[in-house]
Design a protein around this motif. Structure first.
Motif, PDB file in Angstrom:
ATOM      1  N   ALA A 101       0.591  -1.144  -0.018  1.00  0.00           N
ATOM      2  CA  ALA A 101       0.237  -0.005  -0.094  1.00  0.00           C
ATOM      3  C   ALA A 101       0.910   1.213   0.065  1.00  0.00           C
ATOM      4  O   ALA A 101       0.600   2.319  -0.741  1.00  0.00           O
ATOM      5  CB  ALA A 101      -0.956   0.010   1.324  1.00  0.00           C
ATOM      6  N   ARG A 102       2.010   1.263   0.879  1.00  0.00           N
ATOM      7  CA  ARG A 102       2.772   2.565   0.776  1.00  0.00           C
ATOM      8  C   ARG A 102       3.330   2.474  -0.598  1.00  0.00           C
ATOM      9  O   ARG A 102       3.565   3.704  -1.108  1.00  0.00           O
ATOM     10  CB  ARG A 102       4.143   2.039   1.889  1.00  0.00           C
ATOM     11  N   GLU A 103       3.931   1.490  -1.146  1.00  0.00           N
ATOM     12  CA  GLU A 103       4.485   1.577  -2.640  1.00  0.00           C
ATOM     13  C   GLU A 103       3.456   2.081  -3.373  1.00  0.00           C
ATOM     14  O   GLU A 103       3.634   2.898  -4.344  1.00  0.00           O
ATOM     15  CB  GLU A 103       5.162   0.023  -2.947  1.00  0.00           C
ATOM     16  N   GLU A 104       2.189   1.524  -3.401  1.00  0.00           N
ATOM     17  CA  GLU A 104       1.277   1.938  -4.266  1.00  0.00           C
ATOM     18  C   GLU A 104       0.745   3.635  -4.064  1.00  0.00           C
ATOM     19  O   GLU A 104       0.879   4.197  -5.283  1.00  0.00           O
ATOM     20  CB  GLU A 104       0.119   1.136  -4.157  1.00  0.00           C
ATOM     21  N   ALA A 105       0.903   3.931  -2.729  1.00  0.00           N
ATOM     22  CA  ALA A 105       0.537   5.336  -2.537  1.00  0.00           C
ATOM     23  C   ALA A 105       1.731   6.212  -3.174  1.00  0.00           C
ATOM     24  O   ALA A 105       1.391   7.241  -3.690  1.00  0.00           O
ATOM     25  CB  ALA A 105       0.343   5.669  -1.222  1.00  0.00           C
ATOM     26  N   ASP A 106       2.905   5.844  -2.929  1.00  0.00           N
ATOM     27  CA  ASP A 106       4.093   6.448  -3.368  1.00  0.00           C
ATOM     28  C   ASP A 106       4.006   6.583  -4.836  1.00  0.00           C
ATOM     29  O   ASP A 106       4.063   7.632  -5.536  1.00  0.00           O
ATOM     30  CB  ASP A 106       5.565   5.908  -3.041  1.00  0.00           C
ATOM     31  N   ILE A 108       1.180   6.426  -6.820  1.00  0.00           N
ATOM     32  CA  ILE A 108       0.267   7.375  -7.302  1.00  0.00           C
ATOM     33  C   ILE A 108       0.619   8.584  -7.045  1.00  0.00           C
ATOM     34  O   ILE A 108       0.051   9.645  -7.883  1.00  0.00           O
ATOM     35  CB  ILE A 108      -0.983   6.668  -6.241  1.00  0.00           C
ATOM     36  N   LEU A 109       1.421   9.105  -5.749  1.00  0.00           N
ATOM     37  CA  LEU A 109       1.698  10.306  -5.673  1.00  0.00           C
ATOM     38  C   LEU A 109       2.726  10.613  -6.822  1.00  0.00           C
ATOM     39  O   LEU A 109       2.485  11.928  -7.273  1.00  0.00           O
ATOM     40  CB  LEU A 109       2.285  10.439  -4.285  1.00  0.00           C
ATOM     41  N   LYS A 111       2.806   9.726  -9.746  1.00  0.00           N
ATOM     42  CA  LYS A 111       2.111   9.736 -11.158  1.00  0.00           C
ATOM     43  C   LYS A 111       1.429  11.002 -10.950  1.00  0.00           C
ATOM     44  O   LYS A 111       1.245  11.952 -12.076  1.00  0.00           O
ATOM     45  CB  LYS A 111       1.384   8.887 -11.081  1.00  0.00           C
TER      46      LYS A 111
END
Length: 178
Positions: A101-106, A108-109, A111
């Motif tokens: 989730a942290r990697e995905e949030a990073d 997304i941020l 992007k």
């Protein structure tokens, strides 16, 4: 008081009473005989075997209860180990999910930042294009007004400076050049 104690002590020594006896046996012998008969009856009725059998049955029941308790304890320890493993797996899964989730949030941020930079650049280009178009329109409008003004001014000047004679002369020159 000392006299009474002395009398009692002296009377106890001198007084000897007779024990009863039956068939020439004293009381302690009768007690021993009764005990021997009682033990004989117990042996004849196999009371020690019954007592031993009862104790053996109790021992067997206790042993079975202990074996069952050991089995239950082993099962409980196996379940505890299984649930401890499940908890450890769940904690690992939760940690992996959190990391994901942290990697995905990073991502997304990152992007979103890249998209915002692209959008800002595109809007800047659009604004620059609108400004350039407005400049061209203003220049075209100024040129159109200048042409209109020049045409009007030349009309007025031509009308003042040229009369019919000047027109004939100009026409003759054009015809001659052809």
């Amino acid at each position: 008081m000392a006299d009474i104690l002395t009398l009692l002590a002296s009377g106890a020594e001198g007084a000897h009473h007779a024990e009863p006896s039956v068939f020439g046996l004293d009381t302690y012998q009768w007690v021993a005989l009764a005990m021997a008969v009682l033990i004989g009856v117990f042996l004849w009725k196999k009371v020690p075997g019954v007592i031993t059998g009862g104790l053996d049955a109790k021992i067997a029941a206790i042993r079975a209860a202990l074996d069952e308790a050991k089995t239950l304890r082993a099962e409980a320890e196996a379940l505890r180990a299984e649930y401890a493993a499940k908890i450890a797996d769940a904690e690992k899964d939760a940690a992996a999910m959190l990391a994901g989730a942290r990697e995905e949030a990073d991502a997304i941020l990152a992007k979103a930042e890249a998209d915002s930079e692209v959008m800002v650049a595109r809007r800047q280009r659009m604004a620059e294009d609108k400004i350039a178009a407005a400049e061209r329109a203003a220049i075209a409008e100024v040129k159109a007004r200048a042409v209109t003004a020049a045409a009007a001014a030349s009309k007025v000047l031509i009308a003042k400076a040229h009369d019919g004679e000047a027109d004939r002369k100009l026409a003759d020159e054009v015809i001659a050049s052809l």
